[in-house]
Design an enzyme around this catalytic site. Sequence first.
Site, PDB file in Angstrom:
ATOM      1  N   CYS A   1     -28.188 100.467 -67.832  1.00 55.35           N
ATOM      2  CA  CYS A   1     -28.821  99.157 -67.957  1.00 55.35           C
ATOM      3  C   CYS A   1     -27.672  98.166 -68.062  1.00 55.35           C
ATOM      4  CB  CYS A   1     -29.700  99.093 -69.206  1.00 55.35           C
ATOM      5  SG  CYS A   1     -30.342  97.435 -69.549  1.00 55.35           S
TER       6      CYS A   1
ATOM      7  N   CYS B   1     -29.469  95.131 -61.332  1.00 49.79           N
ATOM      8  CA  CYS B   1     -30.413  95.512 -62.386  1.00 49.79           C
ATOM      9  C   CYS B   1     -30.808  96.959 -62.139  1.00 49.79           C
ATOM     10  CB  CYS B   1     -31.638  94.593 -62.300  1.00 49.79           C
ATOM     11  SG  CYS B   1     -32.917  94.968 -63.505  1.00 49.79           S
TER      12      CYS B   1
END
Length: 281
Positions: free
Chosen positions: A199, A88
């Site tokens: 992302c 992440c």
Amino acid sequence: MSSVTPSESAAGQLGAAALPIGVFHSGVGGLTVLRALREALPGESFVYLGDTARLPYGTKSPGTITRYALGAAGALVERGIKLLVVACNTVSAVAIDELQAALPGLPVVGVVEPGAQAAVLASGSGRIAVIGTESTIRGGAYTRAITALRPDAVVSGRACPLFVALAEEGWIEGPIPEAVAREYLTSLVADVDTLVLGCTHFPLLVGAIRRIVGPELAIVDSAATTAAAVASLLHLHGMLGPSAPPRCIMLATDGRERFARVGSGFLGLPLSAEAIEIVDL
Ligand code: DGL
């Protein structure tokens, strides 16, 4: 919330090579990284934790993101892992130092530095745009990581939070994602040669993004470079898995049906809801 203590750290224990690799993300987005990890390391077992109950992380404060990340890492360490992949960008950008400090002896690999490496390799001019969540862009971690590798790089960034929602909805092609991409990206990419998908949700939207930014721009993400970094760390520490049949365990904090439905697209493999274990952090 699970806490992490040095004695719980799995790495360094006898037989650590046989343990799975832990992969953590705020939801299903990190499955794009797991996909690359499984391709690069077909003999390894994995345990993936998606904190679906608390997604999105990208709009939250650094303190909250760090607290959530420590709890999730603790849950993976308790199960026994030999290495933690923080799949992440938001957590990697905000909490990687805190995670590494809380897990002495356990290798922790984030996605920001591998993403920065991919960007620097792809860019001729050094003019690079990064898109990510609000938290990732606000903290400037990509700018620091890219300029550490290439001091003359000029890095611009833009938060694109709607891309997370579109990817989660599976709304990845057609006029709506293209309209959002046009709004977010047209001026951002006017003067760059490389766009970093900072992302892990964004690779799902690469088709719509490509149609807006045109064929010339290099689009990079950190999945493949993260997988390569993990492979070389395991090799370096003599921790490549034995040739036992690899396993992949899926954990989520909420919504196993939704995790299976949306996650299948991210992983590129069908996921069954029954195989997803719900855990409480
Ligand atoms: N996919 C996550 C990232 O790489 C963000 C999703 C979220 O906001 O939780 O930053």
